[in-house]
Design an enzyme around this catalytic site. Sequence first.
Site, PDB file in Angstrom:
ATOM      1  N   GLU A  98       0.827  -1.218   0.000  1.00 11.29           N
ATOM      2  CA  GLU A  98       0.000   0.000   0.000  1.00 11.29           C
ATOM      3  C   GLU A  98       0.857   1.262   0.000  1.00 11.29           C
ATOM      4  OE1 GLU A  98      -3.275   0.376  -0.448  1.00 11.29           O
ATOM      5  OE2 GLU A  98      -3.114  -1.756  -0.858  1.00 11.29           O
TER       6      GLU A  98
ATOM      7  N   ASP B 146      16.558  15.040 -29.021  1.00  9.54           N
ATOM      8  CA  ASP B 146      15.406  14.157 -28.797  1.00  9.54           C
ATOM      9  C   ASP B 146      14.147  14.929 -28.447  1.00  9.54           C
ATOM     10  OD1 ASP B 146      16.448  11.593 -29.163  1.00  9.54           O
ATOM     11  OD2 ASP B 146      17.433  11.661 -27.211  1.00  9.54           O
TER      12      ASP B 146
HETATM   13  N1  SAM Z   1      -1.331   3.291  -2.106  1.00  6.45           N
HETATM   14  C1  SAM Z   1      -0.417   4.087  -2.873  1.00  6.45           C
HETATM   15  C2  SAM Z   1      -1.143   5.325  -3.402  1.00  6.45           C
HETATM   16  O1  SAM Z   1      -2.343   5.230  -3.665  1.00  6.45           O
HETATM   17  O2  SAM Z   1      -0.514   6.375  -3.569  1.00  6.45           O
HETATM   18  C3  SAM Z   1       0.143   3.299  -4.060  1.00  6.45           C
HETATM   19  C4  SAM Z   1       1.100   2.235  -3.643  1.00  6.45           C
HETATM   20  S1  SAM Z   1       1.788   1.364  -4.994  1.00  6.45           S
HETATM   21  C5  SAM Z   1       0.696   0.019  -5.163  1.00  6.45           C
HETATM   22  C6  SAM Z   1       3.225   0.630  -4.347  1.00  6.45           C
HETATM   23  C7  SAM Z   1       4.526   1.345  -4.660  1.00  6.45           C
HETATM   24  O3  SAM Z   1       4.740   1.346  -6.067  1.00  6.45           O
HETATM   25  C8  SAM Z   1       4.607   2.798  -4.257  1.00  6.45           C
HETATM   26  O4  SAM Z   1       4.957   2.938  -2.895  1.00  6.45           O
HETATM   27  C9  SAM Z   1       5.694   3.336  -5.190  1.00  6.45           C
HETATM   28  O5  SAM Z   1       6.983   3.107  -4.675  1.00  6.45           O
HETATM   29  C10 SAM Z   1       5.494   2.494  -6.444  1.00  6.45           C
HETATM   30  N2  SAM Z   1       4.759   3.183  -7.516  1.00  6.45           N
HETATM   31  C11 SAM Z   1       3.550   2.841  -8.011  1.00  6.45           C
HETATM   32  N3  SAM Z   1       3.172   3.660  -8.993  1.00  6.45           N
HETATM   33  C12 SAM Z   1       4.173   4.542  -9.168  1.00  6.45           C
HETATM   34  C13 SAM Z   1       4.378   5.645 -10.043  1.00  6.45           C
HETATM   35  N4  SAM Z   1       3.473   6.017 -10.931  1.00  6.45           N
HETATM   36  N5  SAM Z   1       5.540   6.339  -9.951  1.00  6.45           N
HETATM   37  C14 SAM Z   1       6.469   5.991  -9.028  1.00  6.45           C
HETATM   38  N6  SAM Z   1       6.319   4.955  -8.173  1.00  6.45           N
HETATM   39  C15 SAM Z   1       5.203   4.251  -8.225  1.00  6.45           C
END
Ligand code: SAM
Length: 242
Positions: A116, A169
């Site tokens: 999460e 680019d």
């Molecule tokens: N519950 C969080 C929210 O709604 O903001 C999302 C958690 S996500 C399932 C798990 C992890 O994936 C995050 O802590 C982050 O490190 C990474 N992550 C997911 N999407 C990302 C994005 N678009 N950019 C950077 N990191 C991402």
Amino acid sequence: MRFDILTLFPEMFVGPFRESIVGKAMEAGLVTVVVHNLRDYTTDKHRTTDDAPYGGGGGMVMKPEPIFQAVERVLGEERPSTRVMLLSPQGRLFTQEFAWELAAQKRVLLICGRYEGVDERVSQHLVDDEISIGDYVLTGGEIPAMVVVDGVTRLLPGVLGDPGAAMKDSHAGGLLEHPQYTRPALFRGYPVPALLLSGDHAKIARWRRREALRRTFERRPDLLKKAELTEEDKEYLRGLEE
Ligand code: SAM
């Protein structure tokens, strides 16, 4: 430049960082990437890195202790000169401009979240910035960390065969790049624009600039507001608008 990556899944980085331009840049010593397993910074026998969220609800949250421990032990005295960043869908968008900003750093540490997400005290009291690679949610920060390392490494001196390539680019000067063609000149009845075969470099440069303007106008008009445009560019764009 050096990247340190904190992750629960170090094996994920093996393939992407072994191959192609990033792999060669690492071999040549132009960039160093060190991947650290967060479990090595736990203190309990089960090597616990996550726990249930306070307040209830599903899923797990990454605990702060191993992350603070890892950052402090990995960086030591270099903490003040290192940019510490958490990958998060709530962070600052990773753009070309942001990539150039990071390419000017000597050392960057990236923290990959999972589940999460990460206990909020990491954002509040440990990291300098949060980076998002786009407005969508992935299962973890590992692929976003690879995106950041790749996007920054290609900007480092000596990494690309053509040192000026990154400046031409898409997004470098605020525009999308012009279309590219290679041999054969005629493929399945589809010709390459005749001007590109003319050998007239001034005309080719002008054509490319106009195609870049046209593409940006058609596909990403939002970019034009911030692009560096000459009077001639503006006049050409006015023609496209009519
Ligand atoms: N519950 C969080 C929210 O709604 O903001 C999302 C958690 S996500 C399932 C798990 C992890 O994936 C995050 O802590 C982050 O490190 C990474 N992550 C997911 N999407 C990302 C994005 N678009 N950019 C950077 N990191 C991402």
